[in-house]
Design an enzyme around this catalytic site. Sequence first.
Site, PDB file in Angstrom:
ATOM      1  N   GLY A   1       8.894 -31.125  -5.381  1.00 49.16           N
ATOM      2  CA  GLY A   1       9.861 -30.553  -4.444  1.00 49.16           C
ATOM      3  C   GLY A   1       9.655 -29.060  -4.323  1.00 49.16           C
ATOM      4  N   GLY A   2      10.607 -28.384  -3.701  1.00 48.30           N
ATOM      5  CA  GLY A   2      10.483 -26.948  -3.509  1.00 48.30           C
ATOM      6  C   GLY A   2      10.341 -26.197  -4.818  1.00 48.30           C
ATOM      7  N   PHE A   3      11.237 -26.471  -5.781  1.00 47.66           N
ATOM      8  CA  PHE A   3      11.179 -25.822  -7.084  1.00 47.66           C
ATOM      9  C   PHE A   3      11.283 -26.851  -8.202  1.00 47.66           C
ATOM     10  CE2 PHE A   3      12.764 -22.645  -4.123  1.00 47.66           C
ATOM     11  CZ  PHE A   3      11.869 -21.602  -4.368  1.00 47.66           C
TER      12      PHE A   3
ATOM     13  N   ASP B   1      19.949 -37.068   0.789  1.00 48.07           N
ATOM     14  CA  ASP B   1      18.582 -37.556   0.990  1.00 48.07           C
ATOM     15  C   ASP B   1      18.540 -39.080   0.874  1.00 48.07           C
ATOM     16  OD1 ASP B   1      15.921 -37.345   1.589  1.00 48.07           O
ATOM     17  OD2 ASP B   1      15.281 -36.863  -0.450  1.00 48.07           O
TER      18      ASP B   1
ATOM     19  N   THR C   1       8.519 -33.923 -10.693  1.00 49.40           N
ATOM     20  CA  THR C   1       9.039 -35.127 -11.317  1.00 49.40           C
ATOM     21  C   THR C   1       7.888 -35.886 -11.969  1.00 49.40           C
ATOM     22  OG1 THR C   1      10.743 -35.259  -9.604  1.00 49.40           O
ATOM     23  CG2 THR C   1      10.385 -37.207 -10.947  1.00 49.40           C
TER      24      THR C   1
ATOM     25  N   GLY D   1       6.191 -36.739  -8.213  1.00 48.24           N
ATOM     26  CA  GLY D   1       6.881 -36.095  -7.093  1.00 48.24           C
ATOM     27  C   GLY D   1       6.913 -34.594  -7.234  1.00 48.24           C
TER      28      GLY D   1
ATOM     29  N   LYS E   1      12.522 -34.468 -14.904  1.00 50.21           N
ATOM     30  CA  LYS E   1      12.556 -33.542 -13.764  1.00 50.21           C
ATOM     31  C   LYS E   1      12.499 -32.125 -14.296  1.00 50.21           C
ATOM     32  CE  LYS E   1      14.651 -36.293 -10.172  1.00 50.21           C
ATOM     33  NZ  LYS E   1      15.609 -36.316  -9.045  1.00 50.21           N
TER      34      LYS E   1
END
Length: 686
Positions: free
Chosen positions: A51-53, A168, A56, A49, A73
Site C-alpha cells: 500500500g501507500g505506507f 475498500d 503485507t 500486498g 502488516k
Amino acid sequence: MTHCLNPDCPKPQNPDGNLFCQSCGTKLRLESSENSTFPGCYRALKEIGVGGFTKTYLAVDESQPRKPLCIIKQFRPSPTASRPATELFREEVDRLKAIGNHPQIPNLLAWFEQGDRQYLVQEYIPGTNLATELAEQGTFTESQIRELLESVLPILHFIHHHRLIHRDIKPENIIRRPHPTQGTLTRKRQSTRLVLVDFGGSKYAPEATLYQPGTTIGSAEYTAPEQLRGQARFVSDLYSLGVTCIHLLTNMSPFDLWDSLEGRWIWRDYLLNPVSDELATILDKMLIESLSKRYASAAVALKALNPKIQIKNPVKSAISKGKVVMVSQSFPPIENSSTIKQESEKKSPSPEPPSPSPLNSPPAPVGWKCVQTIAETAGKTPINAIAFSAQSRTIAGGNDQGVVALWDLETGELVQKISASDQGLLAIAIASDGQILATGSMDGAVKIWSLWQLSPKDLRDGVPPIQTQTLTGHTSLVSSVAICPDKQRVATASRDRTVKIWSLATGQLQFTLTGHGDRVTCIAYNPKWATSDPGRSHVLASGSADGSIHLWQADTGELLQDFPAHSGAIHALAIGPDGKTLISCSWDRTLKIWTLPTATNKGPELRETLCPHVLPGSAVAISPNGKTFATASHDTTIKLWTLDTIEPVATLSGHSMTVSSLAYSPDGTTLASASHDGTIKLWRNF
C-alpha cells in the site's frame, strides 16, 4: 524461504533456518510478548500486498505447536502526517481490537513497534475470495447474491456502530471461509461464513468529524463518489457493496456498467442469469449517487432484503491492556438521510451543493473562479449537455426531463424554456452564428430549432424559438449532435452504432455511416472547414464504446481512417480550432492527444497520453484560441491544461456529482460546466 522485513533489503529471500538476513543483517523473526493477547514469534514467508505506507506478508507463528499461518502488516510513517505515527498506530490498534471479536472479521493477534516501523499481526483467513470464485466458477445467481448481502450487511452494521467506515469493499476483500471439515472448496459454493478482510484503509468517524473532508482511498471501480472526494460516509460502504454485487452478477468491470450518456447504471443489460425486480431495486438503491436517496444504513438495507431477519444491536468494546471486555449498551442511531440533510444545511445555507475537495491536485490558482452557479433544479434534474449562443448571449442546457433551458450569461436568470422531448435530452449543439439549435434525445429523435430572430429581449418576453425539423431514423437514443461549420448539415450519433448526416435545410438524410462495433458515443467536426483542401478539412470524427475512432470525409460519407484508440469506451472528442489536434477521453481513465494527418492516406499520430482524473473522463473542450483545453470527470472535478506544453493550469471543484458537459464561450473568456447535480457553473480567469 523466510522473507526479510526490511523494505529496503536488496535480496529479501533467506533459507528457513536463518535468524538474520544474509543480505542486510536484519533480524528475521518478530517477537511479541508484553502487549499482545496471544504472544508469538512470527516469521514472514512472502510479501502479498503493498500500500501507500504499508506492506503485507503471509507469515507463520512459530510459537504455536501447529505453526498456524497469520498476516503481518508493516507500517512506515508518512513524512507528511499531521500527527505522530505512534499515536495514529495505537489508535488503529484500539479500533481493530474493538471489532476483532466479530466472527466474520479477522482477529487481531499482536501489535508492536520496532525501530521506525509498526506491526500488526492478524488472523489468517483460509478460503477463496469472491474475485477468485467469480473467475473459477462464473457469474453469481440471485440466491448467491442474497446470501452475500445477508452475510455482509450485518458486518457493516457492526463496524458502523463502532464508527468505522471500511472504505475498500470489493470482491477481493470478501473471503469464503471453508467449513472446518472441508479441506478445500468444491465446485459448488458452500454455505459457509463470509469474512470481511483488509481494514487497513478503514476510517474512524465519530460524530464530530464525520462531515470533515479526509483522504481519498479505496479501489476506484467500487468506490462511492463522495468517498472519491475525500468525504466518505457510512453509506459509502453500501455503495461499494452494491457495486461488488453487480460485478459478481455480470463479470464485467463496474466502469463498463455505468452509462454516462444516460447517467445511470446499465448492469441489468448484461445479466447472464435473470434476477427478480425486488433484488434489482434493492441493488439500484444501494448504487444511487445521492446520499439522501441511498439506504440510510446497513440495517435498513437488510430489512428491505429480508424483513424477517432480526439484526441484533451490537455492543461496543472497552479496551484494557489487550483484553477485549464486552460492554452492553443501548444502540445509538447511525447516520441516516435526515442527518445528512441537516448537516448539509448547517454547512451550506445557500442552495448551491457543498463544494468537494480537489482530488490529488493543489487548489485552483486564484485567477480561476466560479463566477456564477445556475441552479434552477439543483439536486433534482441532471443536466446532460450545454451549448453557448453567441447572438443572444445565453447558454442552453438540456436535462433529463427533455427540457432545453436558456439562461442569461451575465445574470444567470432563466429566460426561456423549450419542451423538446418527452424523454431526456442527451445532446445539444448551437451553430457558431447562434441561429440554429439542435437537440438529441433518448427517444432517438433529433429536433432543429431556429434561433435567428431571438435577442435577449425576445427570450425574456417569452418569444419561443421556432422548430423547423424533426429528424427520425435512429433506432436508439441519440448520444451526440454536431452542426457542420458550413451550417448546411448536422451529424448525429446513436446507440444504434450509426452516425447519420442530415441536410439542415430540408431534413433529408444524406449519409448513414456504419462500421463501429458498438454504440457511437460522441462526434466532432473539424472546425477548420475549408473548400480549398476538403480531403484534410472536411473531417468528422466519431468515437465508440468499442474504443475506436473513425475519421470520415463528411461531405461524401467516405471512411478515411479507423483506428483503435482506447481500451475502454470513448466518451468525448474535441478537435482544435487549427484542425490539427484531436483529444479523446475514455472509460479506461486515459485522455489522449492526437495530431491529425495532413494527408488522407496517413493515420493520426499519438502525441500524449494522460491519466488526469481519479475516475474516467466524461467531457473535454478546447478553447477557441487553441491555447488551453479542459477535461471533466465522474470524480466531479474539472482540470485545465495548456495545449502546447500539456501542463496543468488549474483544478476546479464545486460540483457534487458527475460533470457531464463542458463548453467554452465563443470569445473564450468563460468556461461552462454542466453536472448531474442539476447545476451549470461559469468559470472565468481574472
